[in-house]
Design a protein around this motif. Structure first.
Motif, PDB file in Angstrom:
ATOM      1  N   LEU A 176     -40.133 -21.836 -10.431  1.00  0.00           N
ATOM      2  CA  LEU A 176     -41.339 -21.475 -10.282  1.00  0.00           C
ATOM      3  C   LEU A 176     -42.457 -21.781 -11.348  1.00  0.00           C
ATOM      4  O   LEU A 176     -42.110 -21.774 -12.330  1.00  0.00           O
ATOM      5  CB  LEU A 176     -41.578 -19.844  -9.861  1.00  0.00           C
ATOM      6  CG  LEU A 176     -40.550 -19.146  -8.992  1.00  0.00           C
ATOM      7  CD1 LEU A 176     -40.475 -17.602  -9.102  1.00  0.00           C
ATOM      8  CD2 LEU A 176     -40.957 -19.778  -7.702  1.00  0.00           C
ATOM      9  N   PRO A 177     -43.690 -22.067 -10.964  1.00  0.00           N
ATOM     10  CA  PRO A 177     -44.680 -22.529 -11.995  1.00  0.00           C
ATOM     11  C   PRO A 177     -45.165 -21.295 -12.628  1.00  0.00           C
ATOM     12  O   PRO A 177     -46.445 -20.773 -12.412  1.00  0.00           O
ATOM     13  CB  PRO A 177     -45.814 -23.168 -11.155  1.00  0.00           C
ATOM     14  CG  PRO A 177     -45.596 -22.511  -9.916  1.00  0.00           C
ATOM     15  CD  PRO A 177     -44.195 -22.056  -9.598  1.00  0.00           C
ATOM     16  N   VAL A 178     -44.474 -20.886 -13.790  1.00  0.00           N
ATOM     17  CA  VAL A 178     -44.976 -19.818 -14.512  1.00  0.00           C
ATOM     18  C   VAL A 178     -44.774 -20.328 -16.029  1.00  0.00           C
ATOM     19  O   VAL A 178     -43.739 -20.751 -16.435  1.00  0.00           O
ATOM     20  CB  VAL A 178     -44.254 -18.468 -14.221  1.00  0.00           C
ATOM     21  CG1 VAL A 178     -42.884 -18.723 -14.473  1.00  0.00           C
ATOM     22  CG2 VAL A 178     -44.718 -17.546 -15.051  1.00  0.00           C
ATOM     23  N   VAL A 179     -45.728 -19.933 -16.898  1.00  0.00           N
ATOM     24  CA  VAL A 179     -45.742 -20.344 -18.382  1.00  0.00           C
ATOM     25  C   VAL A 179     -45.464 -19.004 -18.960  1.00  0.00           C
ATOM     26  O   VAL A 179     -46.369 -18.248 -18.806  1.00  0.00           O
ATOM     27  CB  VAL A 179     -47.040 -20.796 -18.766  1.00  0.00           C
ATOM     28  CG1 VAL A 179     -46.998 -21.322 -20.287  1.00  0.00           C
ATOM     29  CG2 VAL A 179     -47.090 -22.310 -17.950  1.00  0.00           C
ATOM     30  N   PHE A 180     -44.428 -18.680 -19.393  1.00  0.00           N
ATOM     31  CA  PHE A 180     -44.287 -17.693 -20.817  1.00  0.00           C
ATOM     32  C   PHE A 180     -44.560 -17.945 -22.097  1.00  0.00           C
ATOM     33  O   PHE A 180     -43.939 -18.935 -22.611  1.00  0.00           O
ATOM     34  CB  PHE A 180     -42.535 -17.278 -20.681  1.00  0.00           C
ATOM     35  CG  PHE A 180     -42.206 -16.835 -19.196  1.00  0.00           C
ATOM     36  CD1 PHE A 180     -42.459 -15.574 -18.400  1.00  0.00           C
ATOM     37  CD2 PHE A 180     -41.543 -17.751 -18.445  1.00  0.00           C
ATOM     38  CE1 PHE A 180     -41.870 -15.226 -17.319  1.00  0.00           C
ATOM     39  CE2 PHE A 180     -40.856 -17.599 -17.081  1.00  0.00           C
ATOM     40  CZ  PHE A 180     -41.191 -16.311 -16.572  1.00  0.00           C
ATOM     41  N   VAL A 181     -45.369 -17.239 -22.709  1.00  0.00           N
ATOM     42  CA  VAL A 181     -45.967 -17.346 -23.793  1.00  0.00           C
ATOM     43  C   VAL A 181     -45.214 -16.442 -24.842  1.00  0.00           C
ATOM     44  O   VAL A 181     -45.806 -15.269 -24.556  1.00  0.00           O
ATOM     45  CB  VAL A 181     -47.555 -17.525 -24.162  1.00  0.00           C
ATOM     46  CG1 VAL A 181     -47.825 -17.818 -25.360  1.00  0.00           C
ATOM     47  CG2 VAL A 181     -48.247 -18.446 -22.974  1.00  0.00           C
ATOM     48  N   PHE A 182     -44.641 -16.728 -25.798  1.00  0.00           N
ATOM     49  CA  PHE A 182     -44.038 -15.848 -26.875  1.00  0.00           C
ATOM     50  C   PHE A 182     -44.957 -16.091 -28.084  1.00  0.00           C
ATOM     51  O   PHE A 182     -44.804 -16.996 -28.675  1.00  0.00           O
ATOM     52  CB  PHE A 182     -42.669 -16.158 -27.107  1.00  0.00           C
ATOM     53  CG  PHE A 182     -41.593 -16.099 -26.070  1.00  0.00           C
ATOM     54  CD1 PHE A 182     -42.207 -15.413 -24.794  1.00  0.00           C
ATOM     55  CD2 PHE A 182     -40.214 -16.747 -26.171  1.00  0.00           C
ATOM     56  CE1 PHE A 182     -41.163 -15.484 -23.761  1.00  0.00           C
ATOM     57  CE2 PHE A 182     -39.412 -16.396 -25.060  1.00  0.00           C
ATOM     58  CZ  PHE A 182     -39.777 -15.851 -23.905  1.00  0.00           C
ATOM     59  N   GLN A 183     -45.702 -15.072 -28.616  1.00  0.00           N
ATOM     60  CA  GLN A 183     -46.747 -15.085 -29.810  1.00  0.00           C
ATOM     61  C   GLN A 183     -45.533 -14.432 -30.759  1.00  0.00           C
ATOM     62  O   GLN A 183     -45.616 -13.023 -31.085  1.00  0.00           O
ATOM     63  CB  GLN A 183     -47.757 -14.424 -29.521  1.00  0.00           C
ATOM     64  CG  GLN A 183     -48.600 -15.056 -28.278  1.00  0.00           C
ATOM     65  CD  GLN A 183     -49.905 -14.476 -28.535  1.00  0.00           C
ATOM     66  OE1 GLN A 183     -50.676 -13.957 -29.291  1.00  0.00           O
ATOM     67  NE2 GLN A 183     -50.528 -13.938 -27.076  1.00  0.00           N
ATOM     68  N   ASP A 184     -45.117 -15.211 -31.553  1.00  0.00           N
ATOM     69  CA  ASP A 184     -43.938 -14.824 -32.727  1.00  0.00           C
ATOM     70  C   ASP A 184     -44.655 -14.456 -33.792  1.00  0.00           C
ATOM     71  O   ASP A 184     -44.832 -15.491 -34.611  1.00  0.00           O
ATOM     72  CB  ASP A 184     -42.719 -15.697 -32.774  1.00  0.00           C
ATOM     73  CG  ASP A 184     -41.658 -15.409 -33.565  1.00  0.00           C
ATOM     74  OD1 ASP A 184     -41.921 -14.439 -34.461  1.00  0.00           O
ATOM     75  OD2 ASP A 184     -40.660 -16.266 -33.648  1.00  0.00           O
ATOM     76  N   ASN A 185     -44.811 -13.215 -34.274  1.00  0.00           N
ATOM     77  CA  ASN A 185     -45.331 -12.964 -35.507  1.00  0.00           C
ATOM     78  C   ASN A 185     -44.241 -12.482 -36.482  1.00  0.00           C
ATOM     79  O   ASN A 185     -44.584 -11.473 -37.433  1.00  0.00           O
ATOM     80  CB  ASN A 185     -46.466 -11.803 -35.440  1.00  0.00           C
ATOM     81  CG  ASN A 185     -46.435 -10.787 -34.968  1.00  0.00           C
ATOM     82  OD1 ASN A 185     -45.252 -10.219 -34.851  1.00  0.00           O
ATOM     83  ND2 ASN A 185     -47.440  -9.983 -34.359  1.00  0.00           N
ATOM     84  N   ASN A 186     -43.096 -12.412 -36.165  1.00  0.00           N
ATOM     85  CA  ASN A 186     -41.913 -11.789 -36.864  1.00  0.00           C
ATOM     86  C   ASN A 186     -41.516 -10.178 -36.828  1.00  0.00           C
ATOM     87  O   ASN A 186     -40.591  -9.771 -36.923  1.00  0.00           O
ATOM     88  CB  ASN A 186     -41.959 -12.074 -38.312  1.00  0.00           C
ATOM     89  CG  ASN A 186     -41.972 -13.595 -38.499  1.00  0.00           C
ATOM     90  OD1 ASN A 186     -41.586 -14.529 -38.201  1.00  0.00           O
ATOM     91  ND2 ASN A 186     -42.733 -14.042 -39.751  1.00  0.00           N
ATOM     92  N   TYR A 187     -42.600  -9.543 -36.002  1.00  0.00           N
ATOM     93  CA  TYR A 187     -42.518  -8.094 -36.222  1.00  0.00           C
ATOM     94  C   TYR A 187     -42.573  -7.350 -34.543  1.00  0.00           C
ATOM     95  O   TYR A 187     -43.715  -7.795 -34.032  1.00  0.00           O
ATOM     96  CB  TYR A 187     -43.466  -7.447 -36.962  1.00  0.00           C
ATOM     97  CG  TYR A 187     -43.097  -7.560 -38.437  1.00  0.00           C
ATOM     98  CD1 TYR A 187     -41.843  -6.661 -39.012  1.00  0.00           C
ATOM     99  CD2 TYR A 187     -43.506  -8.445 -39.410  1.00  0.00           C
ATOM    100  CE1 TYR A 187     -41.713  -6.613 -40.497  1.00  0.00           C
ATOM    101  CE2 TYR A 187     -43.071  -8.547 -40.648  1.00  0.00           C
ATOM    102  CZ  TYR A 187     -42.218  -7.426 -41.060  1.00  0.00           C
ATOM    103  OH  TYR A 187     -41.702  -7.824 -42.395  1.00  0.00           O
ATOM    104  N   GLY A 188     -41.934  -6.464 -34.338  1.00  0.00           N
ATOM    105  CA  GLY A 188     -42.139  -5.532 -33.375  1.00  0.00           C
ATOM    106  C   GLY A 188     -42.458  -4.255 -33.909  1.00  0.00           C
ATOM    107  O   GLY A 188     -41.542  -3.378 -34.393  1.00  0.00           O
TER     108      GLY A 188
END
Length: 681
Positions: A176-188
């Motif tokens: 499927l044409p989907v873009v998953f963007v992970f914005q990794d700032n090191n913390y949850g």
């Protein structure tokens, strides 16, 4: 794979560089100003600052094509929203929860940005759950041949959620044409990513997935982010496969205005974060390169400040939400069913069908009626098999695998992608087998909750047009996970319709109304009655049953039995037995629709008979019958000649051994005993 690098300080035209800077400085002024609204008690009580995510958020918004792509931003995506075209005024209206907020009219938390008219979706606070919605709408994008993508944006910590894995697994499996963007700032919040996963980069957890491209970029760098997002969108469209963009960012401030990062980040770490400010880096790059002068940037800063000031003044005069509006947009108006019997049970028209045949034929009729109808679930489309009970038998053979297909054994995925796919166009109608047995539906509860409040949360902008079918109830010797009925739990959530037929004609009519209506419906099917001759009736062609309209299955004057599902037939048998033994006349009210409930019909029956017995298969304690009993007591107390009684299951799970099952579930003897106690009171 070699990355394309179309954007750079030397290759990007000056006006574009300036536009990007303006969006970034506008975003920062709003990001920095947001906490002041809370300090002044004006609102914005939840704000997650995006500073440090500037590059990737600018890029997401710039790459997104409004009214074509579908964007699912998360709560830290302020610059993403601004870059996509949402104005400063719209951002502030959302922040201070005004009635004219385009995202939700003040119904959803601040910092949940959306513009439904542009396909910028209103997402949940359950972080990352919108990955399933993005995957679902990408399925529709592919099926309808649109040159577009779905973009799901989130923090790296949310990728630990099981439904994120389900979404990415499903997207890679279906290509499927989907873009998953992970914005990794090191913390949850305060939890460092070292406590989340063994891989330093969350995207590496998905490297073994087939048909999935992973692009890594510096989310602090505007050009690297623009190149990554452009490449990701183009690749997803060209190859019709999903892409993960893993963007390394920093979090300059605390997680939100209710968090103090000083409690878990030392001075050096916080200083280093400030020193790596992406906005400062971009400004310096523009000046050092000679492409844009400092004076020009100062002028853009001034213009952004003025825009924020004007936006603030307008937003402050905007109306607050109207308290009287809380009941608006709970559930959309249903399909106006009209072709239903106005009376007798012995309707002698149409074909006499078993309950399972009525469901099967109605599904086929609705698929012919609307070519934009789809169904999926576990085991529903395998050669001659159509679900484990064969309710959907023959559908794939007639309508093809594009409309009738199997889902993985992942109930959250089945329900979540139904929600997502229905976002593509209001004409779509989705039918899903939410689980093979109602008892197995619990993994999907998180997505069920989304179905229930999407319409209200979006202030009427979106309602998932989804019918969730569940084979429910016991009397089959199934035991745990094969014999429970769960409507009592589901009914505690506003925003959902729940129906539970007990005869073939009502099964057909309610299913037709469910599928044709806007909004979500839980369609509970008493599986013990699928092939039981007791449920057989004549079913007229195009039969329709309205929601919220009970059916008098037997008229009477001495006692009302209010029931539904399997216990309807037991109640009818008891009524017949009491009539033959005592001459007493029992009225049996088959409510068939729990939400909405035919309050008037139930009360009218009780006012006529002056006695009420509420019977259902579910547990007495905590069961739906408690609501009916309370309603009768509150609104028809003066008509009662005896207390309201209830019959249902014991407050235990349903056992596997038939001896245990019989001891737990209601039956004719238990109903008879309760009815006689009421008649003799």
């Amino acid at each position: 794979m070699e990355r394309t690098k179309a954007f750079g300080i030397k290759t990007t035209d000056k006006e574009t560089l300036k536009k990007w800077y303006y969006l970034m400085t506008l975003g920062r002024k709003l990001d920095d100003r947001a906490p002041n609204y809370l300090k002044q008690a004006l609102g914005w009580s939840y704000h997650a600052p995006y500073a440090g995510h500037d590059g990737i958020q600018l890029a997401i918004g710039q790459v997104f094509e409004k009214n074509n792509d579908h964007l699912f931003p998360y709560y830290r995506d302020m610059l993403t929203a601004i870059s996509a075209g949402i104005t400063a005024e719209e951002i502030i209206l959302n922040g201070i929860s005004k009635g004219t907020d385009i995202a939700s009219g003040g119904r959803h938390m601040s910092n949940h940005f959306a513009k439904p008219a542009w396909n910028i979706h209103n997402v949940s606070s359950a972080t990352g759950n919108h990955t399933l919605h993005a995957t679902g709408v990408a399925r529709a994008i592919k099926k309808y041949g649109v040159k577009a993508v779905a973009i799901s944006s989130q923090g790296e910590s949310s990728t630990s959620e099981g439904y994120v894995y389900e979404a990415i697994n499903g997207a890679s499996n279906e290509k499927l044409p989907v873009v998953f963007v992970f914005q990794d700032n090191n913390y949850g919040i305060s939890v460092h990513k070292r406590d989340q996963t063994a891989n330093w980069r969350a995207a590496d957890n998905f490297r073994g997935f087939k048909n999935l491209r992973i692009i890594y970029c510096d989310g602090k760098n505007v050009f690297d982010s623009m190149n990554a997002m452009t490449e990701a969108r183009n690749y997803a469209i060209e190859h019709q496969t999903p892409v993960i963009v893993h963007a390394s960012t920093i979090r300059i401030h605390s997680h939100s205005n209710s968090d103090k990062h000083e409690l878990y980040r030392d001075d050096n770490e916080r200083f280093c974060a400030m020193a790596n400010d992406p906005f400062d880096r971009y400004r310096k790059t523009l000046i050092i390169s000679g492409r844009v002068t400092e004076a020009e940037l100062d002028e853009l800063d001034k213009q952004a400040k003025e825009e924020v000031s004007k936006a603030h003044k307008k937003a402050m005069t905007a109306p607050d939400p109207d308290p009287a509006s809380i009941f608006d947009f709970v559930v959309p108006a249903p399909y106006p069913a009209s072709k239903y019997p106005d009376g007798t049970h012995n309707l002698q028209s149409g074909e006499k069908l078993k309950l399972i045949q009525a469901l099967n034929q109605t599904l086929k009729a609705e698929f012919r009626h609307n070519p934009d109808t789809y169904i999926w679930g576990q085991d529903i489309a395998n050669k001659e098999k159509g679900g484990i009970f064969n309710v959907s038998k023959g559908l794939q053979q007639e309508f093809g695998i594009e409309r009738v297909f199997n889902g993985p054994i992942a109930e959250d995925f089945i329900v979540g992608t139904a929600n997502g796919m229905s976002r593509f166009n209001k004409k779509l109608r989705i039918v899903i087998e939410g689980a093979e047995f109602a008892d197995y539906f619990w993994p999907a509860m998180e997505q069920f909750v989304e179905l229930t409040h999407d319409y209200w949360r979006s202030n009427g902008a979106f309602a998932p047009n989804v019918t969730v079918r569940l084979a429910s109830g016991g009397y089959i010797g199934g035991g745990l996970y094969h014999s429970q009925t769960i409507e009592g739990a589901l009914a505690t959530f506003p925003g959902i319709r729940i129906v539970y037929p007990s005869f073939a004609d009502d099964a057909a009519g309610l299913l037709r109304t469910s599928v044709r209506s806007e909004g979500p419906t839980m369609f509970l099917e008493p599986k013990a009655l699928y092939n039981d001759p007791l449920s057989e009736t004549y079913v007229p062609e195009d039969f329709e049953v309205p929601f919220g309209k009970a059916r008098i299955r037997r008229t009477g004057t001495d006692l009302s039995i209010i029931t539904y599902g399997n216990t309807t037939h037991m109640s009818l048998a008891v009524a017949e037995r009491i009539a033959s033994e005592t001459g007493k006349s029992i009225e049996v009210v088959d409510i068939r629709s729990l939400i909405p409930l035919d309050k008037e019909g139930i009360l009218n029956s009780v006012k006529k008979t002056n006695r009420a017995l509420v019977v259902h298969e579910d547990k007495v304690f905590g069961g739906f019958g408690g609501e009916i009993a309370a309603m009768i007591t509150e609104e028809a107390f003066t008509f009662l000649d005896a207390p309201v009684k209830r019959v249902g299951s014991t407050f235990t799970p349903v056992g596997f051994n038939r001896i245990l099952e019989k001891a737990i579930l209601p039956d004719q003897e238990k109903i008879y005993k309760a009815a006689m106690e009421l008649l003799n009171f």
